[in-house]
Design a protein around this motif. Sequence first.
Motif, PDB file in Angstrom:
ATOM      1  N   HIS A 217     -24.317  42.722  -9.262  1.00  0.00           N
ATOM      2  CA  HIS A 217     -23.539  42.842  -7.730  1.00  0.00           C
ATOM      3  C   HIS A 217     -23.651  41.553  -7.174  1.00  0.00           C
ATOM      4  O   HIS A 217     -25.503  41.075  -6.914  1.00  0.00           O
ATOM      5  N   TYR A 218     -22.856  41.694  -5.838  1.00  0.00           N
ATOM      6  CA  TYR A 218     -23.637  39.785  -4.972  1.00  0.00           C
ATOM      7  C   TYR A 218     -23.393  38.395  -5.406  1.00  0.00           C
ATOM      8  O   TYR A 218     -24.638  37.899  -5.006  1.00  0.00           O
TER       9      TYR A 218
ATOM     10  N   THR B 115     -24.911  34.584 -10.499  1.00  0.00           N
ATOM     11  CA  THR B 115     -24.329  34.273 -11.623  1.00  0.00           C
ATOM     12  C   THR B 115     -22.972  33.651 -10.686  1.00  0.00           C
ATOM     13  O   THR B 115     -22.948  34.169  -9.433  1.00  0.00           O
ATOM     14  N   GLY B 116     -21.534  33.330 -11.505  1.00  0.00           N
ATOM     15  CA  GLY B 116     -20.298  33.449 -10.605  1.00  0.00           C
ATOM     16  C   GLY B 116     -19.468  35.210 -10.563  1.00  0.00           C
ATOM     17  O   GLY B 116     -18.879  34.641  -9.331  1.00  0.00           O
ATOM     18  N   LEU B 117     -19.967  35.493 -11.534  1.00  0.00           N
ATOM     19  CA  LEU B 117     -19.120  36.871 -11.185  1.00  0.00           C
ATOM     20  C   LEU B 117     -19.520  37.500  -9.796  1.00  0.00           C
ATOM     21  O   LEU B 117     -20.555  37.915 -10.232  1.00  0.00           O
ATOM     22  N   HIS B 118     -19.141  38.005  -8.481  1.00  0.00           N
ATOM     23  CA  HIS B 118     -19.745  39.025  -7.592  1.00  0.00           C
ATOM     24  C   HIS B 118     -20.095  40.093  -8.438  1.00  0.00           C
ATOM     25  O   HIS B 118     -21.259  40.874  -7.657  1.00  0.00           O
ATOM     26  N   THR B 119     -18.775  40.860  -8.980  1.00  0.00           N
ATOM     27  CA  THR B 119     -18.776  42.031  -9.456  1.00  0.00           C
ATOM     28  C   THR B 119     -19.457  42.664 -10.533  1.00  0.00           C
ATOM     29  O   THR B 119     -17.816  42.435 -10.900  1.00  0.00           O
TER      30      THR B 119
ATOM     31  N   ASP C 201     -14.212  36.991  -9.321  1.00  0.00           N
ATOM     32  CA  ASP C 201     -14.757  37.861  -8.223  1.00  0.00           C
ATOM     33  C   ASP C 201     -14.934  39.388  -8.730  1.00  0.00           C
ATOM     34  O   ASP C 201     -16.735  39.591  -8.840  1.00  0.00           O
ATOM     35  N   THR C 202     -14.428  40.128  -9.187  1.00  0.00           N
ATOM     36  CA  THR C 202     -14.715  41.647 -10.099  1.00  0.00           C
ATOM     37  C   THR C 202     -14.112  41.609 -11.143  1.00  0.00           C
ATOM     38  O   THR C 202     -13.127  41.442 -11.445  1.00  0.00           O
ATOM     39  N   THR C 203     -14.990  42.477 -12.293  1.00  0.00           N
ATOM     40  CA  THR C 203     -14.387  43.097 -13.370  1.00  0.00           C
ATOM     41  C   THR C 203     -14.687  44.358 -13.709  1.00  0.00           C
ATOM     42  O   THR C 203     -15.592  44.853 -13.156  1.00  0.00           O
TER      43      THR C 203
ATOM     44  N   ASP D 223     -15.346  48.107 -16.250  1.00  0.00           N
ATOM     45  CA  ASP D 223     -16.698  48.079 -17.462  1.00  0.00           C
ATOM     46  C   ASP D 223     -15.412  47.816 -18.796  1.00  0.00           C
ATOM     47  O   ASP D 223     -15.517  47.519 -19.826  1.00  0.00           O
ATOM     48  N   ASP D 224     -14.181  47.614 -18.913  1.00  0.00           N
ATOM     49  CA  ASP D 224     -12.678  47.908 -19.439  1.00  0.00           C
ATOM     50  C   ASP D 224     -12.460  46.203 -19.884  1.00  0.00           C
ATOM     51  O   ASP D 224     -11.490  46.233 -20.696  1.00  0.00           O
ATOM     52  N   GLU D 225     -13.012  45.681 -18.983  1.00  0.00           N
ATOM     53  CA  GLU D 225     -12.620  44.043 -19.195  1.00  0.00           C
ATOM     54  C   GLU D 225     -13.600  43.377 -19.907  1.00  0.00           C
ATOM     55  O   GLU D 225     -14.320  43.653 -20.135  1.00  0.00           O
ATOM     56  N   PRO D 226     -12.779  42.076 -20.591  1.00  0.00           N
ATOM     57  CA  PRO D 226     -13.783  41.222 -20.842  1.00  0.00           C
ATOM     58  C   PRO D 226     -14.780  40.538 -20.517  1.00  0.00           C
ATOM     59  O   PRO D 226     -14.620  40.391 -19.278  1.00  0.00           O
TER      60      PRO D 226
END
Length: 174
Positions: A12-13, A51-55, A125-127, A129-132
Amino acid sequence: MRTVFEGKMPVHYGQFYVEAGGGTPGMEECFAGQRNGLCGAAVPGHLFFVTGLHTGDVGLTVELHEQPPPLDETWEDIVEASFHPRAKAMLTQWAGEQSWDLGLTETDYRVRYSGKDMEAAQEEDTTLDDEPLIDHYLLQFWPAPPTPDIVVKQASSTAEYWHDFASQQPPRQA
């Protein structure tokens, strides 16, 4: 070499941590006086990872080595810092919702943090649970005397942004 964690790390963040010293320092404090903005190691007993991903979930492997591992240039962004656990070292997701014992001893370590696809993850930005998984990280520890943090390799503009952030933080007051 021993793999101590391999799998999905919930973030997160765009953050996760290694905690081995009590308290929860803030981001600015963790990167105070550093060159790299991906592995904040300015507070003794704490590591703050960006990380690059926010959430969502990122791919993460954590390895413990007896000597410096060979540098794998296939990773796009690579930084190193020094770390000394002051207590049991726990890999911890944001807000301490879940943690994993890393089995580190109370000695000086060098830590290398490598990342791939930070740019694509930052754009997404956000993924769910079921996404790669989009971005992946490798965290490697080995015994070594303390030395200043370094940016080994920087390919993404996401890493460049965070390195710039870190370079603007004043040195930590003892």
